[in-house]
Scaffold this motif. Structure first.
Motif, mmCIF file in Angstrom:
data_model
loop_
_atom_site.group_PDB
_atom_site.id
_atom_site.type_symbol
_atom_site.label_atom_id
_atom_site.label_comp_id
_atom_site.label_asym_id
_atom_site.label_seq_id
_atom_site.Cartn_x
_atom_site.Cartn_y
_atom_site.Cartn_z
ATOM 1 N N LYS A 146 15.032 17.378 92.236
ATOM 2 C CA LYS A 146 14.860 17.563 90.793
ATOM 3 C C LYS A 146 13.567 16.918 90.327
ATOM 4 N N PHE A 147 13.276 15.743 90.860
ATOM 5 C CA PHE A 147 12.055 15.044 90.487
ATOM 6 C C PHE A 147 10.821 15.848 90.894
ATOM 7 N N ILE A 148 10.811 16.367 92.113
ATOM 8 C CA ILE A 148 9.652 17.111 92.608
ATOM 9 C C ILE A 148 9.428 18.377 91.786
ATOM 10 N N ILE A 149 10.503 19.108 91.488
ATOM 11 C CA ILE A 149 10.374 20.324 90.677
ATOM 12 C C ILE A 149 9.870 19.981 89.278
ATOM 13 N N GLY A 150 10.418 18.935 88.693
ATOM 14 C CA GLY A 150 9.960 18.512 87.365
ATOM 15 C C GLY A 150 8.506 18.091 87.369
ATOM 16 N N MET A 151 8.091 17.409 88.432
ATOM 17 C CA MET A 151 6.706 16.973 88.522
ATOM 18 C C MET A 151 5.766 18.170 88.657
ATOM 19 N N ILE A 152 6.171 19.168 89.444
ATOM 20 C CA ILE A 152 5.349 20.368 89.600
ATOM 21 C C ILE A 152 5.190 21.084 88.256
ATOM 22 N N PHE A 153 6.277 21.204 87.494
ATOM 23 C CA PHE A 153 6.191 21.837 86.185
ATOM 24 C C PHE A 153 5.295 21.038 85.240
ATOM 25 N N ALA A 154 5.418 19.714 85.259
ATOM 26 C CA ALA A 154 4.573 18.885 84.390
ATOM 27 C C ALA A 154 3.101 19.039 84.755
ATOM 28 N N ALA A 206 1.770 21.636 86.212
ATOM 29 C CA ALA A 206 1.375 22.990 85.833
ATOM 30 C C ALA A 206 1.029 23.052 84.345
ATOM 31 N N ILE A 207 1.766 22.326 83.537
ATOM 32 C CA ILE A 207 1.475 22.275 82.099
ATOM 33 C C ILE A 207 0.122 21.608 81.864
ATOM 34 N N VAL A 208 -0.169 20.549 82.618
ATOM 35 C CA VAL A 208 -1.465 19.878 82.483
ATOM 36 C C VAL A 208 -2.597 20.824 82.884
ATOM 37 N N VAL A 209 -2.398 21.595 83.958
ATOM 38 C CA VAL A 209 -3.418 22.559 84.383
ATOM 39 C C VAL A 209 -3.610 23.631 83.307
ATOM 40 N N ALA A 210 -2.523 24.153 82.749
ATOM 41 C CA ALA A 210 -2.617 25.172 81.699
ATOM 42 C C ALA A 210 -3.310 24.604 80.461
ATOM 43 N N TRP A 211 -2.992 23.383 80.102
ATOM 44 C CA TRP A 211 -3.627 22.729 78.957
ATOM 45 C C TRP A 211 -5.127 22.564 79.206
ATOM 46 N N SER A 212 -5.484 22.162 80.405
ATOM 47 C CA SER A 212 -6.900 21.988 80.737
ATOM 48 C C SER A 212 -7.640 23.324 80.690
ATOM 49 N N TYR A 213 -6.998 24.363 81.201
ATOM 50 C CA TYR A 213 -7.608 25.704 81.167
ATOM 51 C C TYR A 213 -7.800 26.180 79.727
ATOM 52 N N ALA A 214 -6.762 26.003 78.905
ATOM 53 C CA ALA A 214 -6.833 26.428 77.509
ATOM 54 C C ALA A 214 -7.858 25.605 76.737
ATOM 55 N N ASP A 215 -8.046 24.363 77.138
ATOM 56 C CA ASP A 215 -8.996 23.470 76.486
ATOM 57 C C ASP A 215 -10.421 23.772 76.912
ATOM 58 N N LEU A 228 -8.974 18.323 87.321
ATOM 59 C CA LEU A 228 -8.478 17.599 88.491
ATOM 60 C C LEU A 228 -8.172 16.144 88.155
ATOM 61 N N VAL A 229 -9.049 15.509 87.392
ATOM 62 C CA VAL A 229 -8.808 14.114 86.982
ATOM 63 C C VAL A 229 -7.544 14.029 86.136
ATOM 64 N N ARG A 230 -7.359 14.963 85.213
ATOM 65 C CA ARG A 230 -6.155 14.961 84.375
ATOM 66 C C ARG A 230 -4.895 15.116 85.217
ATOM 67 N N VAL A 231 -4.921 16.002 86.206
ATOM 68 C CA VAL A 231 -3.756 16.227 87.066
ATOM 69 C C VAL A 231 -3.455 14.982 87.892
ATOM 70 N N VAL A 232 -4.481 14.360 88.438
ATOM 71 C CA VAL A 232 -4.267 13.151 89.255
ATOM 72 C C VAL A 232 -3.702 12.019 88.405
#
Length: 115
Positions: A30-38, A40-49, A57-61
């Motif tokens: 559950k933790f791993i799936i939740g982390m992947i979704f979180a 993915a949201i950071v990547v989408a936010w960075s793309y939209a921004d 990459l820095v934001r994801v790390v």
């Protein structure tokens, strides 16, 4: 399926890190799936921004590190607050008995060594 049964190369007990006193608050999958979704949201936010690849990459790390530290602290608190098991109680009783015997033996040996 038994609690300690092996699933592939990982035991089920390992995957259920959140099991404390019978409640499954958070398991490893559950933790791993939740982390992947979180992330993915950071990547989408960075793309939209319109952020650069390096900034994204820095934001994801940074997000991954924060999530990992939070999960570690959660598990640490859950383990620290859990009630001692019967094995822990037996081990503590054995230690106190051994300490009493050692103290008693030292008393007698000290009396015998006086000339």
């Amino acid at each position: 399926m038994a609690n300690g049964e092996i699933l592939g190369w990982v035991s089920r007990r390992f995957c259920m890190l959140g099991l404390v006193d019978g409640s499954s608050a958070m398991s490893l999958p559950k933790f791993i799936i939740g982390m992947i979704f979180a992330l993915a949201i950071v990547v989408a936010w960075s793309y939209a921004d319109g952020a650069s690849l390096g900034t994204a990459l820095v934001r994801v790390v940074v997000c991954a590190v924060i999530i990992q530290v939070g999960y570690f602290l959660l598990i640490y608190v859950m383990v620290a607050r859990s009630a001692p098991t019967s094995a822990d109680k037996a081990r503590e009783a054995e230690r106190s008995l051994n300490a009493d015997k050692a103290t008693e033996g030292e008393k007698f040996s000290a009396r015998r060594s006086i000339h």
